[in-house]
Design an enzyme around this catalytic site. Structure first.
Site, PDB file in Angstrom:
ATOM      1  NE  ARG A 115      40.083  41.978  37.531  1.00 49.27           N
ATOM      2  CZ  ARG A 115      40.891  42.368  38.522  1.00 49.27           C
ATOM      3  NH1 ARG A 115      40.933  41.692  39.636  1.00 49.27           N
ATOM      4  NH2 ARG A 115      41.664  43.420  38.362  1.00 49.27           N
ATOM      5  CD  GLN A 126      46.074  38.293  31.767  1.00 53.30           C
ATOM      6  OE1 GLN A 126      47.127  38.376  31.142  1.00 53.30           O
ATOM      7  NE2 GLN A 126      45.816  37.323  32.614  1.00 53.30           N
ATOM      8  CG  ASP A 143      42.502  44.425  34.689  1.00 53.22           C
ATOM      9  OD1 ASP A 143      41.995  45.416  35.250  1.00 53.22           O
ATOM     10  OD2 ASP A 143      42.612  43.322  35.235  1.00 53.22           O
ATOM     11  CB  SER A 166      45.581  44.955  36.450  1.00 55.12           C
ATOM     12  OG  SER A 166      44.856  43.875  36.959  1.00 55.12           O
ATOM     13  CE1 TYR A 222      39.026  36.365  43.483  1.00 52.29           C
ATOM     14  CE2 TYR A 222      41.142  35.646  42.600  1.00 52.29           C
ATOM     15  CZ  TYR A 222      40.251  36.656  42.887  1.00 52.29           C
ATOM     16  OH  TYR A 222      40.571  37.947  42.584  1.00 52.29           O
TER      17      TYR A 222
END
Lengths: 380, 380
Positions: free
Chosen positions: B122, B127, B130, B133, B230
């Protein structure tokens, strides 16, 4: 003291004409309310909810209606139910006045007074009693939600790290109450929305919801638009040009929602087989006129039809798919209609037969059909 | 010249890892692309669409993959398919790396290099690759659309002549990509939306979408929130207080959407039977973790379970219910991943095995499992 009775509906009808909320109001207005056990369950109103609100629970439909001065239903009930009622009592519901006239006459012969809520005059005072509006509004919402659930893409544009998902194109044909709510709901979900209607005057309403009005905007249109004409018939030449424009427009739509109904007549055909075949595979048509045969040529009432990858949702009773809201609004419509007919002093039923709301909705009295729009199947 | 092959998926998978759009881009990058006839149909991509974009059509899966240097799949394919591939060719898909390790080892033994897109690091550079996602985003959208379709009320507040229809209450548990899109979609539809997550830091994101974050906001929470932690584990005492708050909150919700997944582990149980029983009849739970056993105690993966009037939607593969978009984004993810591994000069496959994206996603090479998160069923 006026007695109101509510039987259970048939298995095809999840709505009910009485809610705990309206029980409270009717009891306050002086009524005694009896509801058949379990009648509200499909709208998630339990017997206990009704009891707490002040109603009595009856074990059978007969027990619910036999002592009643007024009976609330959603659909036209059986002759047996009407026979269980007192002579001269009022049966109020959506009695589907232009279908099965023989059945309606049999109902009338029982001696019960019949009031059909679909015939409510469209005047300001009666807005809160307008069942067609209250139910169409929910049907328009559900049409878009069902289309979104069936559609194999998302409606909104989405910006993602892997690129953009394009917004879907939704076209609403017929901009009445259902069409307006369909436009609003499709806009909420982020679709690119267009709409059309035979009345140029609704162009502004469509625009105010963020949708584009599709019409041949020639001189004839502009005159019709500014004259505000609700029902001005357009010329045959105009209709032809407009039909061509719409046919061309439909080709590029992902979802088409049709809402064109003319009371007492079969639904007008707006979407031909050729138009369906011009659409991309995966497109969806929701036909809100399925109950009257449908606005699309291939609609199968009550079913999902598929033709060359285009699916046509012909589901019936979309308002009944959101029964909690549909029953709430419908029950308020009935309550608003009956309350003025409860005598303030005696709390007895006192229908003013000269009131235009009674005149408009009454279709049978003393054993005979009394409404000329209904008698003989006239559609006015 | 790199050869890319794409077989058909099994009957349970409507998505595909190649679209006409990505064919064009891959061909431009120097690839020869072959796709199994009919493989894109369920995403509404025809053989002709692929041909026009520059791909060849193969009559069988074997023909599609036997000459390929790289094979794109959505799901883990059969050992037979891998055997039809060239030794050393790369198989790239969502290979479900933590399930059925024996099956994965059999796949590895064929000598094919396996890349599992779920393991993509990640990091910013990855991105656009991904897949979790891109697919979760669509699943979050579809979860709300399906809930709205099942729900027996409307989501938005509606002001009508017969009074107000109240807005529905939607609660989203787990604010990852799916949860955020669920919040956004429920807000679009006019619901009153609340959300929760184990990470206090997402409170701000939830608020920015117009939803309310549900958490015990004590000192511990405030510290965790500002530290931007996180993964900071909250104390057991805090978790207990938070669980009580959530249980109390769930009672008044109409729709609950759960999205909590931990890679390689069964889904955490967030909704107990008692919590389900505390909800009103007619309420809906959409369990996006159904594939991993579910976040709700009574979820039946692949089915709609009902308990005391509460329905629990345990549908699998929600992204696959919008296959047109899901395939488009997934295919872009794969294309973005493979393009840097096509040699600019020779146009041959040239995997940089030292690249962190290759290291992260490669799970088998030369007949053996090479990823320590996968080998021996380790879960990181």
């Amino acid at each position: 003291m006026i007695a109101i009775g509510v039987p259970a509906e048939g298995s095809e009808e999840p709505r009910i004409g009485l809610t705990p909320e309206t029980v409270k109001k009717l009891v306050k207005a002086g009524a005694k309310v009896t509801v058949r056990s379990g009648a509200g369950l499909r709208s998630h109103f339990s017997d206990d909810d009704y009891k707490e609100a002040g109603a009595s629970i009856a074990k059978s439909d007969e027990d619910a209606v036999s002592g009643a001065d007024v009976v609330f239903t959603v659909r036209r009930p059986s002759v047996e139910l009407a026979k269980a009622m007192k002579k001269g009592a009022a049966l109020i519901g959506m009695l589907d006045p232009f279908s099965d006239t023989a059945g309606l006459e049999a109902l009338a012969k029982t001696g019960v007074s019949l009031f059909s809520m679909e015939l409510m005059p469209r005047i300001t005072r009666a807005q809160s009693m307008d069942v067609l509006s209250s139910q169409s509004n929910l049907a328009g919402y559900k049409a878009v939600v069902n289309a979104a659930a069936e559609f194999e893409r998302a409606l909104p544009m989405m910006m993602t790290a892997a690129g953009t998902v394009p917004a879907a194109r939704v076209f609403v044909m017929g901009v009445g109450v259902a069409g307006l709510q369909a436009i609003a709901t499709a806009r909420r979900l982020g679709a690119i929305v267009t709409a059309t209607d035979v009345r140029p005057a609704v162009k502004e309403q469509v625009a105010s919801l963020g949708a584009k009005f599709i019409a041949v905007e020639d001189e004839e249109f502009k005159q019709a638009e500014t004259s505000g004409g609700y029902a001005k018939e357009m010329s045959d030449e105009y209709k032809k040009k407009q039909a061509e424009l719409v046919a061309e427009h439909v080709k590029n739509q992902d979802i088409v929602i049709t809402t064109a109904l003319i009371p007492g007549r079969p639904a007008p055909k707006l979407i031909s087989k050729a138009m369906i075949e011009s659409m991309k595979p995966g497109s969806i048509i929701v036909d809100l006129a399925a109950e009257r045969g449908g606005n699309a040529e291939l609609t199968k009432p009550g079913e999902v039809a598929e033709h060359k990858g285009v699916r046509i949702l012909g589901q019936l009773n979309l308002a009944g798919q959101v029964p909690v809201n549909a029953s709430s609004l419908y029950a308020r419509n009935l309550q608003a209609f009956i309350e003025p007919f409860i005598d303030k002093e005696t709390k007895e039923l006192a229908i003013d037969w000269d009131d235009e709301l009674a005149i408009g909705t009454a279709i049978a009295r003393d054993g005979a059909i009394v409404n000329e729009r209904v008698a003989g199947g006239k559609t006015s």
